[in-house]
Design a protein around this motif. Structure first.
Motif, PDB file in Angstrom:
ATOM      1  N   PRO A 139     -53.239  73.856  13.467  1.00 60.66           N
ATOM      2  CA  PRO A 139     -53.496  72.405  13.462  1.00 60.66           C
ATOM      3  C   PRO A 139     -54.248  71.906  12.228  1.00 60.66           C
ATOM      4  CG  PRO A 139     -53.757  73.239  15.671  1.00 60.66           C
ATOM      5  CD  PRO A 139     -53.589  74.446  14.771  1.00 60.66           C
ATOM      6  N   PRO A 140     -55.299  72.592  11.765  1.00 57.79           N
ATOM      7  CA  PRO A 140     -55.959  72.086  10.550  1.00 57.79           C
ATOM      8  C   PRO A 140     -55.049  72.122   9.323  1.00 57.79           C
ATOM      9  CG  PRO A 140     -57.324  73.766  11.615  1.00 57.79           C
ATOM     10  CD  PRO A 140     -56.029  73.723  12.337  1.00 57.79           C
ATOM     11  N   ILE A 141     -54.145  73.093   9.274  1.00 60.00           N
ATOM     12  CA  ILE A 141     -53.204  73.156   8.154  1.00 60.00           C
ATOM     13  C   ILE A 141     -52.267  71.953   8.206  1.00 60.00           C
ATOM     14  CG2 ILE A 141     -51.278  74.447   7.150  1.00 60.00           C
ATOM     15  CD1 ILE A 141     -52.737  77.032   8.101  1.00 60.00           C
ATOM     16  N   LEU A 142     -51.731  71.670   9.395  1.00 57.58           N
ATOM     17  CA  LEU A 142     -50.852  70.508   9.543  1.00 57.58           C
ATOM     18  C   LEU A 142     -51.587  69.222   9.187  1.00 57.58           C
ATOM     19  CD1 LEU A 142     -48.944  71.365  12.848  1.00 57.58           C
ATOM     20  CD2 LEU A 142     -48.043  71.407  10.508  1.00 57.58           C
ATOM     21  N   HIS A 143     -52.821  69.108   9.662  1.00 53.91           N
ATOM     22  CA  HIS A 143     -53.620  67.905   9.379  1.00 53.91           C
ATOM     23  C   HIS A 143     -53.824  67.735   7.866  1.00 53.91           C
ATOM     24  CE1 HIS A 143     -56.557  64.756  10.036  1.00 53.91           C
ATOM     25  NE2 HIS A 143     -57.386  65.403   9.241  1.00 53.91           N
ATOM     26  N   THR A 144     -54.128  68.825   7.189  1.00 53.74           N
ATOM     27  CA  THR A 144     -54.333  68.772   5.739  1.00 53.74           C
ATOM     28  C   THR A 144     -53.040  68.390   5.025  1.00 53.74           C
ATOM     29  OG1 THR A 144     -56.105  70.415   5.854  1.00 53.74           O
ATOM     30  CG2 THR A 144     -55.056  70.103   3.707  1.00 53.74           C
ATOM     31  N   LEU A 145     -51.917  68.939   5.484  1.00 47.05           N
ATOM     32  CA  LEU A 145     -50.634  68.624   4.849  1.00 47.05           C
ATOM     33  C   LEU A 145     -50.234  67.169   5.076  1.00 47.05           C
ATOM     34  CD1 LEU A 145     -48.611  71.878   5.553  1.00 47.05           C
ATOM     35  CD2 LEU A 145     -49.520  71.088   3.356  1.00 47.05           C
ATOM     36  N   ILE A 146     -50.604  66.594   6.199  1.00 41.70           N
ATOM     37  CA  ILE A 146     -50.312  65.178   6.428  1.00 41.70           C
ATOM     38  C   ILE A 146     -51.113  64.325   5.451  1.00 41.70           C
ATOM     39  CG2 ILE A 146     -50.731  63.284   8.055  1.00 41.70           C
ATOM     40  CD1 ILE A 146     -49.589  65.119  10.219  1.00 41.70           C
TER      41      ILE A 146
ATOM     42  N   LEU B  11     -54.577  74.852  -0.778  1.00 40.37           N
ATOM     43  CA  LEU B  11     -54.612  74.764   0.687  1.00 40.37           C
ATOM     44  C   LEU B  11     -55.535  75.833   1.268  1.00 40.37           C
ATOM     45  CD1 LEU B  11     -53.594  73.455   3.300  1.00 40.37           C
ATOM     46  CD2 LEU B  11     -51.613  74.995   3.194  1.00 40.37           C
ATOM     47  N   ALA B  12     -55.434  77.061   0.770  1.00 43.35           N
ATOM     48  CA  ALA B  12     -56.307  78.147   1.244  1.00 43.35           C
ATOM     49  C   ALA B  12     -57.769  77.802   0.986  1.00 43.35           C
ATOM     50  CB  ALA B  12     -55.941  79.466   0.571  1.00 43.35           C
ATOM     51  N   GLU B  13     -58.062  77.266  -0.195  1.00 40.88           N
ATOM     52  CA  GLU B  13     -59.433  76.866  -0.522  1.00 40.88           C
ATOM     53  C   GLU B  13     -59.921  75.761   0.409  1.00 40.88           C
ATOM     54  OE1 GLU B  13     -59.169  75.853  -4.671  1.00 40.88           O
ATOM     55  OE2 GLU B  13     -59.109  77.964  -5.299  1.00 40.88           O
ATOM     56  N   ALA B  14     -59.051  74.785   0.684  1.00 39.96           N
ATOM     57  CA  ALA B  14     -59.420  73.674   1.566  1.00 39.96           C
ATOM     58  C   ALA B  14     -59.707  74.167   2.985  1.00 39.96           C
ATOM     59  CB  ALA B  14     -58.307  72.621   1.589  1.00 39.96           C
ATOM     60  N   MET B  15     -58.984  75.199   3.415  1.00 36.12           N
ATOM     61  CA  MET B  15     -59.178  75.752   4.761  1.00 36.12           C
ATOM     62  C   MET B  15     -60.330  76.754   4.805  1.00 36.12           C
ATOM     63  SD  MET B  15     -56.832  74.421   6.760  1.00 36.12           S
ATOM     64  CE  MET B  15     -57.260  72.938   5.906  1.00 36.12           C
ATOM     65  N   GLY B  16     -60.809  77.166   3.620  1.00 32.81           N
ATOM     66  CA  GLY B  16     -61.905  78.129   3.573  1.00 32.81           C
ATOM     67  C   GLY B  16     -61.485  79.525   4.006  1.00 32.81           C
TER      68      GLY B  16
ATOM     69  N   ALA C   8     -47.725  67.755  14.713  1.00 33.70           N
ATOM     70  CA  ALA C   8     -49.067  67.256  14.398  1.00 33.70           C
ATOM     71  C   ALA C   8     -49.373  66.009  15.234  1.00 33.70           C
ATOM     72  CB  ALA C   8     -49.190  66.943  12.909  1.00 33.70           C
ATOM     73  N   GLY C   9     -48.392  65.132  15.405  1.00 32.27           N
ATOM     74  CA  GLY C   9     -48.576  63.948  16.246  1.00 32.27           C
ATOM     75  C   GLY C   9     -48.838  64.313  17.694  1.00 32.27           C
TER      76      GLY C   9
END
Length: 155
Positions: A43-50, A60-65, A108-109
């Motif tokens: 879910p956090p990956i989908l949220h970031t991609l939206i 993306l990996a950096e953003a997710m930590g 994601a929705g």
């Protein structure tokens, strides 16, 4: 002094109830995610991609930590499920770009709707004043813990 023992017992009981609430909420969310065929980190990956579509895998990996290798495993699973697409960057072929698919947007929705329903159920029967009070208390508790963490880091 007798009151101090009761006060400590009440605080321990509240902490136990609070921990149980968080565990149960966590369990409910993950049960519903399983029914949606989503895994925990997705879910956090989908949220970031939206929010930021067509992002590099490294960013993306950096953003997710998370480590890039961990991200690769999640992205492989999500790509197989049709939630995202990976392509090579047009300028630098070493860079992989991640794009959410229409199916990923739909999932994601549904995830957002599910989280809203969990929140609604969690706060059912609780007044706005009580929610404001809880918010204020939780903010102070967060401040207390943040202060303790800062003290630990200074040691």
């Amino acid at each position: 002094m007798k009151g101090d023992g009761m006060d400590k017992m009440r605080k321990e009981e509240v902490a136990r109830i609070f921990s149980k609430l968080l565990r149960l909420r966590h369990s409910l969310v993950h049960l519903r995610m399983d029914n949606m065929e989503l895994h925990r980190g997705q879910p956090p990956i989908l949220h970031t991609l939206i929010k930021t579509n067509n992002i590099s895998q490294k960013v993306l990996a950096e953003a997710m930590g998370v480590a890039p290798s961990t991200m690769t495993l999640s992205l492989n699973r999500m790509e197989s499920a049709g939630l995202l697409r990976r392509t090579n960057d047009e300028v630098d072929q070493r860079v992989r770009r991640i794009t959410i698919t229409e199916k990923g947007r739909q999932v994601a929705g549904r995830m957002k709707d599910m989280m809203n329903s969990v929140e609604m159920a969690t706060f059912e029967g609780i007044t706005d004043d009580e929610i404001d009070m809880l918010s204020s208390i939780f903010e102070r508790m967060l401040g207390n813990i943040t202060h303790l963490i800062e003290q630990e880091k200074e040691r």
